[in-house]
Scaffold this motif. Structure first.
Motif, PDB file in Angstrom:
ATOM      1  N   ASP A  48       0.834  -1.201   0.000  1.00  0.00           N
ATOM      2  CA  ASP A  48       0.000   0.000   0.000  1.00  0.00           C
ATOM      3  C   ASP A  48       0.869   1.251   0.000  1.00  0.00           C
ATOM      4  O   ASP A  48       1.618   1.495   0.952  1.00  0.00           O
ATOM      5  CB  ASP A  48      -0.907  -0.013   1.226  1.00  0.00           C
TER       6      ASP A  48
ATOM      7  N   SER B 215      -0.695   4.254  -0.826  1.00  0.00           N
ATOM      8  CA  SER B 215      -1.734   5.272  -0.996  1.00  0.00           C
ATOM      9  C   SER B 215      -1.395   6.592  -0.308  1.00  0.00           C
ATOM     10  O   SER B 215      -1.710   7.657  -0.836  1.00  0.00           O
ATOM     11  CB  SER B 215      -3.085   4.750  -0.524  1.00  0.00           C
TER      12      SER B 215
ATOM     13  N   LEU C 161       0.898   8.367  -2.613  1.00  0.00           N
ATOM     14  CA  LEU C 161       0.173   8.811  -3.810  1.00  0.00           C
ATOM     15  C   LEU C 161      -0.687  10.034  -3.519  1.00  0.00           C
ATOM     16  O   LEU C 161      -0.781  10.942  -4.355  1.00  0.00           O
ATOM     17  CB  LEU C 161      -0.702   7.675  -4.347  1.00  0.00           C
ATOM     18  N   ALA C 162      -1.295  10.058  -2.343  1.00  0.00           N
ATOM     19  CA  ALA C 162      -2.145  11.195  -1.980  1.00  0.00           C
ATOM     20  C   ALA C 162      -1.336  12.478  -1.863  1.00  0.00           C
ATOM     21  O   ALA C 162      -1.860  13.572  -2.097  1.00  0.00           O
ATOM     22  CB  ALA C 162      -2.867  10.906  -0.662  1.00  0.00           C
TER      23      ALA C 162
ATOM     24  N   ARG D 214       1.826   9.857  -8.558  1.00  0.00           N
ATOM     25  CA  ARG D 214       0.652   9.195  -9.151  1.00  0.00           C
ATOM     26  C   ARG D 214       0.869   8.987 -10.645  1.00  0.00           C
ATOM     27  O   ARG D 214       0.576   7.919 -11.185  1.00  0.00           O
ATOM     28  CB  ARG D 214      -0.618  10.014  -8.906  1.00  0.00           C
TER      29      ARG D 214
ATOM     30  N   ALA E 211      -0.659  -4.062  -5.226  1.00  0.00           N
ATOM     31  CA  ALA E 211      -1.121  -4.079  -3.831  1.00  0.00           C
ATOM     32  C   ALA E 211      -0.546  -5.244  -3.038  1.00  0.00           C
ATOM     33  O   ALA E 211      -0.234  -5.101  -1.856  1.00  0.00           O
ATOM     34  CB  ALA E 211      -2.647  -4.114  -3.793  1.00  0.00           C
TER      35      ALA E 211
END
Length: 122
Positions: A81, A83, A86-87, A93, A109
Motif C-alpha cells: 500500500d 496510498s 500517492l495522496a 501518481r 497491492a
C-alpha cells in the motif's frame, strides 16, 4: 523469511522479506539485482522496505533504482500500500500510472495482484 526465489504465474520472482534491510541506496538496489541473478526475472520488493526518499521524486532515487533494474533487464514490482505517498504527490501518481502501463516496473497491492499481472503478460 529470507528473500527467496519463488515461481509466481510461471515466472521466477525474488520475493523480498518485508523485515529485510531497507532499500536506501543504489548499492542496496544492486544487492537485490545480484540476488536475482540466481534465477529470478522479477524482484518483488515490499513498499515498506523502500526508503521514504524513493517516494519523493525530487530526490531522483526512484528513477535511479528503476533504471538499474531496466539496465539489468529485470522487472521490479513494488508490493504494498503506497496510498499515503500517492495522496501527497501528483507526480508520483503519474509515475505509478505510467509504470503500470509498461512492463519493467509495476506497483501492485500484494503478491496476488503481481500474480494476476504476470498471468496477463503471458
Amino acid at each position: 523469511m529470507p528473500d527467496q526465489i519463488r515461481e509466481i504465474a510461471g515466472t521466477p520472482v525474488l520475493v523480498c522479506d518485508p523485515a529485510g534491510p531497507p532499500l536506501a541506496t543504489e548499492a542496496d538496489a544492486l544487492d537485490l539485482i545480484g540476488a536475482a541473478f540466481a534465477g529470478a526475472e522479477v524482484v518483488a520488493v515490499p513498499a515498506g522496505r523502500l526508503d521514504p526518499t524513493f517516494f519523493s521524486l525530487g530526490t531522483r532515487f526512484a528513477g535511479e533504482v528503476m533504471q538499474k533494474f531496466v539496465n539489468y533487464r529485470l522487472r521490479l514490482a513494488v508490493v504494498g500500500d503506497i496510498s499515503a505517498h500517492l495522496a501527497a504527490s501528483s507526480a508520483l501518481r503519474a509515475l505509478v500510472h505510467e509504470s503500470n502501463r509498461a512492463g519493467h516496473v509495476w506497483f501492485v497491492a500484494d503478491l496476488d495482484a503481481l500474480d494476476e499481472r504476470l498471468r496477463a503478460r503471458g
